[in-house]
Every structure is written in C-alpha cells, then in structure tokens.
Write a protein that holds these residues in place. Structure first.
Motif: not given
Length: 154
Positions: A55-60, A88-92, A142-148
């Motif tokens: 469970e990965l949550r990214i917030s500003y 991972w990489r971060i997508a916005a 909104e920020f998300r972790a991708e390509r884990l």
C-alpha cells in the motif's frame, strides 16, 4: 543471431539424419525448457502479487516535509514476507485526467524504498517532486507511484 541460426540448422540436420537418437533428446530438451519457462512465469506472478499487496500513498504535504522534498510517502507492507528492495517512478495527474504531467526525463529523480521493511510494517519518507510540465502547480495534482519493481525475501 548467427549462432542461433547455426544451432537450429544443426538440430534439423541431426533430426533428419539420426531421428531415432535426436527425437528423444529433443523431447527431453523441450520438457526441460518448458519446466524452466513455467518456473520463471510462476516467480514473475508471485512477485506481481506481492507488489500488489503493498500500500503506497503519495501526497503533496509541504507542511510536513522539507521544501526541497514536499511529497509525503506512506508505505505499508501487506505481505507475509519482508520487502528487501523497492524502486518506482512518480506520475502526476490532474484530478480526473489520464495524462501524466510529470516530465520524466533522464535527469528526473530516482525513487527507492527502505532497504528492509518487515511484513506488516509501515514506512514514511519525504520525496522530491518530479519535474512537472510547465503551467502546472503541484498542489493541484494527484501523485501516484508507477512501474513498481521490488524484491522480497523468501
């Protein structure tokens, strides 16, 4: 490429010239290759299931993090085994949109998780922003972790 073609041609010549000896060897090789392929697919699916349980949550969160690293990451390992490595990489994304607004170039930051995260444990860290396309403010995205990509201990 040349070596592969040479091996196939040699195998065909042996199969045509000595079929009584080449067929059992070919069948054994095919069974062995099938077992290896099955094992690789099983390991890949197991790793994908384990990554899905993270469970990965990214917030500003500029109030909780330093100015040079305003993204707050909260990670929970929902697996039965420890996590040993995570990248991972971060997508916005703009809310409700599917276009990635992070300008992920070669110079973009590389994101890595904790070295060792036990099963069921939590981890928090502040991360730098990825470069954004011009005209977008991070507080509206909104920020998300991708390509884990990760590894778990067995």
């Amino acid at each position: 490429m040349f070596i592969g073609v040479l091996l196939v041609v040699t195998w065909l010549v042996l199969l045509l010239r000595y079929p009584a000896k080449a067929v059992p060897v070919s069948l054994a090789a095919a069974v062995g290759l099938g077992l290896v392929a099955t094992w690789v697919v099983w390991l890949d699916n197991r790793e994908a299931r384990q990554l899905a349980r993270l469970e990965l949550r990214i917030s500003y969160a500029p109030q909780q993090c330093p100015a040079d690293r305003p993204l707050l990451l909260a990670l929970n390992n929902g697996n039965d085994v420890p996590l040993t490595e995570l990248r991972w990489r971060i997508a916005a994304y703009a809310p409700g949109d599917t276009v990635d607004l992070a300008d992920n170039q070669y110079a973009a930051p590389r994101y890595r998780g904790p070295g060792q995260l036990q099963a069921g444990a939590d981890w928090q860290d502040c991360l730098p922003l990825p470069p954004l396309r011009p005209g977008y403010r991070p507080q509206t995205l909104e920020f998300r972790a991708e390509r884990l990509q990760g590894h778990f201990s067995d």
